[in-house]
Design a protein around this motif. Structure first.
Motif, PDB file in Angstrom:
ATOM      1  N   GLY A 157     -18.240 -22.999  11.460  1.00 20.97           N
ATOM      2  CA  GLY A 157     -18.246 -21.682  12.086  1.00 20.97           C
ATOM      3  C   GLY A 157     -17.972 -20.607  11.059  1.00 20.97           C
ATOM      4  O   GLY A 157     -17.791 -20.896   9.872  1.00 20.97           O
ATOM      5  N   ALA A 158     -17.927 -19.372  11.529  1.00 23.73           N
ATOM      6  CA  ALA A 158     -17.896 -18.248  10.602  1.00 23.73           C
ATOM      7  C   ALA A 158     -16.560 -18.106   9.868  1.00 23.73           C
ATOM      8  O   ALA A 158     -16.518 -17.995   8.641  1.00 23.73           O
ATOM      9  CB  ALA A 158     -18.230 -16.973  11.354  1.00 23.73           C
ATOM     10  N   LYS A 159     -15.490 -18.112  10.624  1.00 25.20           N
ATOM     11  CA  LYS A 159     -14.228 -17.677  10.020  1.00 25.20           C
ATOM     12  C   LYS A 159     -13.108 -18.698  10.134  1.00 25.20           C
ATOM     13  O   LYS A 159     -13.013 -19.412  11.126  1.00 25.20           O
ATOM     14  CB  LYS A 159     -13.770 -16.393  10.702  1.00 25.20           C
TER      15      LYS A 159
ATOM     16  N   LYS B 297      -9.610 -20.381  13.529  1.00 24.77           N
ATOM     17  CA  LYS B 297      -9.509 -21.839  13.628  1.00 24.77           C
ATOM     18  C   LYS B 297      -8.403 -22.448  12.768  1.00 24.77           C
ATOM     19  O   LYS B 297      -8.255 -23.666  12.719  1.00 24.77           O
ATOM     20  CB  LYS B 297     -10.857 -22.471  13.291  1.00 24.77           C
TER      21      LYS B 297
ATOM     22  N   GLY C 120     -19.589 -24.595   7.261  1.00 22.88           N
ATOM     23  CA  GLY C 120     -19.740 -23.239   7.799  1.00 22.88           C
ATOM     24  C   GLY C 120     -19.214 -22.169   6.855  1.00 22.88           C
ATOM     25  O   GLY C 120     -18.835 -22.434   5.710  1.00 22.88           O
ATOM     26  N   GLY C 121     -19.180 -20.955   7.370  1.00 20.43           N
ATOM     27  CA  GLY C 121     -18.758 -19.818   6.550  1.00 20.43           C
ATOM     28  C   GLY C 121     -17.346 -19.977   6.007  1.00 20.43           C
ATOM     29  O   GLY C 121     -17.015 -19.480   4.926  1.00 20.43           O
TER      30      GLY C 121
ATOM     31  N   TYR D 169     -16.186 -21.294   2.255  1.00 21.55           N
ATOM     32  CA  TYR D 169     -16.174 -20.509   1.008  1.00 21.55           C
ATOM     33  C   TYR D 169     -14.792 -19.908   0.726  1.00 21.55           C
ATOM     34  O   TYR D 169     -14.425 -19.705  -0.425  1.00 21.55           O
ATOM     35  CB  TYR D 169     -17.295 -19.453   1.036  1.00 21.55           C
TER      36      TYR D 169
ATOM     37  N   LEU E 142     -19.496 -15.489   2.588  1.00 19.71           N
ATOM     38  CA  LEU E 142     -18.455 -15.032   3.510  1.00 19.71           C
ATOM     39  C   LEU E 142     -17.082 -15.432   2.958  1.00 19.71           C
ATOM     40  O   LEU E 142     -16.882 -16.561   2.529  1.00 19.71           O
ATOM     41  CB  LEU E 142     -18.681 -15.725   4.863  1.00 19.71           C
TER      42      LEU E 142
ATOM     43  N   PHE F   1     -29.272 -12.556   2.970  1.00 23.15           N
ATOM     44  CA  PHE F   1     -28.853 -13.151   4.234  1.00 23.15           C
ATOM     45  C   PHE F   1     -29.977 -13.045   5.261  1.00 23.15           C
ATOM     46  O   PHE F   1     -29.895 -12.314   6.232  1.00 23.15           O
ATOM     47  CB  PHE F   1     -27.576 -12.462   4.745  1.00 23.15           C
TER      48      PHE F   1
ATOM     49  N   GLY G 129     -23.750 -18.286   0.171  1.00 24.29           N
ATOM     50  CA  GLY G 129     -23.709 -19.642   0.733  1.00 24.29           C
ATOM     51  C   GLY G 129     -24.075 -19.614   2.203  1.00 24.29           C
ATOM     52  O   GLY G 129     -23.485 -18.845   2.981  1.00 24.29           O
ATOM     53  N   VAL G 130     -25.068 -20.441   2.599  1.00 25.60           N
ATOM     54  CA  VAL G 130     -25.567 -20.375   3.980  1.00 25.60           C
ATOM     55  C   VAL G 130     -25.571 -21.728   4.714  1.00 25.60           C
ATOM     56  O   VAL G 130     -25.807 -21.770   5.921  1.00 25.60           O
ATOM     57  CB  VAL G 130     -26.990 -19.776   4.022  1.00 25.60           C
TER      58      VAL G 130
ATOM     59  N   PRO H   5     -20.719 -24.644  13.721  1.00 18.36           N
ATOM     60  CA  PRO H   5     -21.877 -25.044  12.901  1.00 18.36           C
ATOM     61  C   PRO H   5     -21.558 -25.115  11.406  1.00 18.36           C
ATOM     62  O   PRO H   5     -20.631 -24.468  10.931  1.00 18.36           O
ATOM     63  CB  PRO H   5     -22.903 -23.949  13.187  1.00 18.36           C
TER      64      PRO H   5
ATOM     65  N   GLY I 153     -23.633 -24.231   9.013  1.00 19.58           N
ATOM     66  CA  GLY I 153     -24.290 -23.145   8.286  1.00 19.58           C
ATOM     67  C   GLY I 153     -24.826 -22.128   9.266  1.00 19.58           C
ATOM     68  O   GLY I 153     -24.524 -22.192  10.467  1.00 19.58           O
ATOM     69  N   VAL I 154     -25.654 -21.222   8.759  1.00 18.99           N
ATOM     70  CA  VAL I 154     -26.223 -20.180   9.620  1.00 18.99           C
ATOM     71  C   VAL I 154     -27.390 -20.810  10.387  1.00 18.99           C
ATOM     72  O   VAL I 154     -28.562 -20.585  10.074  1.00 18.99           O
ATOM     73  CB  VAL I 154     -26.689 -18.970   8.771  1.00 18.99           C
TER      74      VAL I 154
ATOM     75  N   GLU J 290     -28.763 -20.382  13.140  1.00 19.57           N
ATOM     76  CA  GLU J 290     -29.732 -19.547  13.861  1.00 19.57           C
ATOM     77  C   GLU J 290     -30.971 -19.297  13.005  1.00 19.57           C
ATOM     78  O   GLU J 290     -32.038 -18.960  13.509  1.00 19.57           O
ATOM     79  CB  GLU J 290     -29.125 -18.194  14.238  1.00 19.57           C
TER      80      GLU J 290
ATOM     81  N   ASP K 200     -21.261 -22.387  19.743  1.00 18.35           N
ATOM     82  CA  ASP K 200     -22.339 -22.497  18.772  1.00 18.35           C
ATOM     83  C   ASP K 200     -22.710 -23.934  18.442  1.00 18.35           C
ATOM     84  O   ASP K 200     -23.886 -24.233  18.254  1.00 18.35           O
ATOM     85  CB  ASP K 200     -21.977 -21.741  17.488  1.00 18.35           C
TER      86      ASP K 200
HETATM   87  P1  AMP Z   1     -17.859 -19.465  15.197  1.00 23.46           P
HETATM   88  O1  AMP Z   1     -18.064 -18.557  16.375  1.00 23.46           O
HETATM   89  O2  AMP Z   1     -16.620 -19.155  14.420  1.00 23.46           O
HETATM   90  O3  AMP Z   1     -17.976 -20.932  15.570  1.00 23.46           O
HETATM   91  O4  AMP Z   1     -19.041 -19.151  14.182  1.00 23.46           O
HETATM   92  C1  AMP Z   1     -20.382 -19.397  14.477  1.00 23.46           C
HETATM   93  C2  AMP Z   1     -21.221 -18.574  13.557  1.00 23.46           C
HETATM   94  O5  AMP Z   1     -20.923 -18.916  12.219  1.00 23.46           O
HETATM   95  C3  AMP Z   1     -22.703 -18.782  13.718  1.00 23.46           C
HETATM   96  O6  AMP Z   1     -23.280 -17.605  14.207  1.00 23.46           O
HETATM   97  C4  AMP Z   1     -23.196 -19.079  12.300  1.00 23.46           C
HETATM   98  O7  AMP Z   1     -24.365 -18.385  11.945  1.00 23.46           O
HETATM   99  C5  AMP Z   1     -22.046 -18.577  11.451  1.00 23.46           C
HETATM  100  N1  AMP Z   1     -22.025 -19.183  10.123  1.00 23.46           N
HETATM  101  C6  AMP Z   1     -22.032 -20.496   9.815  1.00 23.46           C
HETATM  102  N2  AMP Z   1     -22.085 -20.667   8.487  1.00 23.46           N
HETATM  103  C7  AMP Z   1     -22.113 -19.443   7.929  1.00 23.46           C
HETATM  104  C8  AMP Z   1     -22.200 -18.974   6.584  1.00 23.46           C
HETATM  105  N3  AMP Z   1     -22.249 -19.810   5.560  1.00 23.46           N
HETATM  106  N4  AMP Z   1     -22.211 -17.635   6.383  1.00 23.46           N
HETATM  107  C9  AMP Z   1     -22.160 -16.783   7.429  1.00 23.46           C
HETATM  108  N5  AMP Z   1     -22.094 -17.172   8.710  1.00 23.46           N
HETATM  109  C10 AMP Z   1     -22.070 -18.480   8.963  1.00 23.46           C
END
Ligand code: AMP
Length: 396
Positions: free
Chosen positions: A199-201, A205, A223-224, A227, A241, A273, A293-294, A319, A321-322, A324, A355
């Protein structure tokens, strides 16, 4: 956790208040229609069982964030129309969820019939867990059933407050199934137990990562958020990210967890991106300064696959990576595939979070998991070891 389920109570001829999570996605423009009815279908076994047993069924849900104001965009009317297609029972729609008119309608419905209430959050008292509002909801019924696992982490009037005013309360089948699977992985997971968090952040979590590190053999990070961990190890992460204020925390976690926290060995990076950008796979030690990084890389996929194949219990949230963007969905889809293989080989697999569930649906692998949780936030808080207000309220 000791609670009754609908199999333990008598509902025949009774007015049953069924709290569900029909917080479904709708089209952005009017006429609003449902774009994914998974949450509604997940509750149908409970609805059908209650109707078969002669309940006079009053269904209540929230939808979106109307902030206490009745708004057409957040009306449950599209849900009403959809329920008419899914059920053979007679269904009525109440234009509100409390008050004299709604009470009259609740008294009118016969055994085997349904009254769907309007969005609970059209009243600000719902989210404030206001006792008088909870009592008004309780006036509609003799029996309270909660099947809204996705909202169980909220101490709201229709989830917590109402249970103080209704003597008979029970969990629906969906709630029970969620608690059995998630409770099982917390209390008695077959080992090795592996968690995969993406996931993103990190910020949302970090608590679940800390809690899972105490219970699992390995926590795999993608995921994000990966990094920020790589940055904490002193690596160059380019324009990926990063949460600067979480680097120290990531450092502390890495030091404490040692090799139980597994970071990807390689990553897919993109020049921009967007899906059409130039991209390539590099070692996490070789991310150029102006790349992003994606996704996790090919070797990381093999690395994660091996950990997943060894495990007997696997929890996945977020997820890799990105996903979507199709070019950067490989890591997420391969993890989904590895989980499907692990399930087929006898492991227990539990997936939570909007996600990762969307990615599973995308790959057609959702029914290859032991359990796909309908509650993103609720499943995370549960896995953190927190007592969910909606679960506590059901305890006998
Ligand atoms: P979350 O809601 O925290 O589970 O984050 C889900 C989101 O994380 C999705 O929309 C993904 O596109 C995004 N995501 C996953 N990997 C990356 C990445 N490397 N850089 C930016 N966004 C990411």
């Amino acid at each position: 956790m000791t609670y009754k389920t609908i199999d333990d109570i008598d509902v025949s001829g009774k007015r049953v208040f069924l709290r569900v999570d029909f917080n479904v996605p709708l089209t952005k423009e009017a006429p609003y229609t449902i774009t994914d009815d998974t949450r509604i279908r997940a509750t149908l076994p409970t609805v059908k069982a209650l109707l078969d047993r002669g309940a006079r069924l009053i269904i209540a849900s929230h939808l979106g964030r109307p902030k206490g104001v009745p708004t057409e965009k957040y009306s449950l009317l599209p849900v009403f129309k959809h329920l008419q297609e899914l059920l053979t029972a007679q269904i009525r729609f109440a234009g509100d969820c409390v008050g004299a008119e709604v009470e009259a309608l609740a008294n009118l419905i016969k055994p085997g019939e349904v009254l769907l209430l309007e969005n609970l959050r059209f009243h600000p008292e719902e989210e404030k867990n206001d006792p008088a509002f909870a009592q008004s909801l309780a006036k509609l019924c003799e029996v309270y059933v909660d099947d809204a696992f996705g909202a169980a982490h909220r101490a709201h009037a229709s989830i917590e407050g109402i249970t103080h005013f209704v003597s008979v309360k029970a969990a629906g089948y969906l709630m029970d199934k969620e608690l059995k699977y998630l409770g099982g992985v917390l209390s008695s997971p077959a080992k090795p137990f592996v968690a995969i968090i993406g996931g993103a952040k990190i910020s949302g979590k970090i608590d679940v990562i800390e809690s899972l590190l105490q219970r699992t053999d390995k926590v795999l990070i993608g995921g994000g958020m990966m990094y920020t961990f790589l940055k904490a190890q002193g690596k160059e992460i380019g324009k990926s990210l990063v949460e600067a204020d979480k680097i120290e925390m990531a450092k502390a976690l890495l030091a404490k967890a040692g090799d139980r926290l597994v970071l990807p060995v390689d990553t897919v990076i993109a020049s921009e991106f967007k899906n059409e950008a130039e991209y390539k796979t590099v070692s996490v030690d070789a991310i150029p300064a102006d790349w992003i990084g994606v996704d996790i890389g090919r070797e990381a996929i093999s690395q994660f696959r091996a950990e997943i194949a060894r495990a007997k219990t696997i929890v996945w949230n977020g997820p890799m990576g990105v996903f979507e963007m199709p070019n950067f969905a490989t890591g997420t889809l391969e993890v989904a595939r590895a989980l499907a293989d692990a399930t087929a080989a006898g492991a227990t697999t539990v997936v939570g979070g909007g996600d990762s569930v969307a990615a599973l649906e995308q790959s057609g692998l959702a029914d290859k998991m032991s359990h796909v949780s309908t509650g993103g936030g609720a499943s995370l808080e549960f896995l953190e070891g927190k007592v969910l207000p909606g679960v506590k309220a059901l305890e006998a």
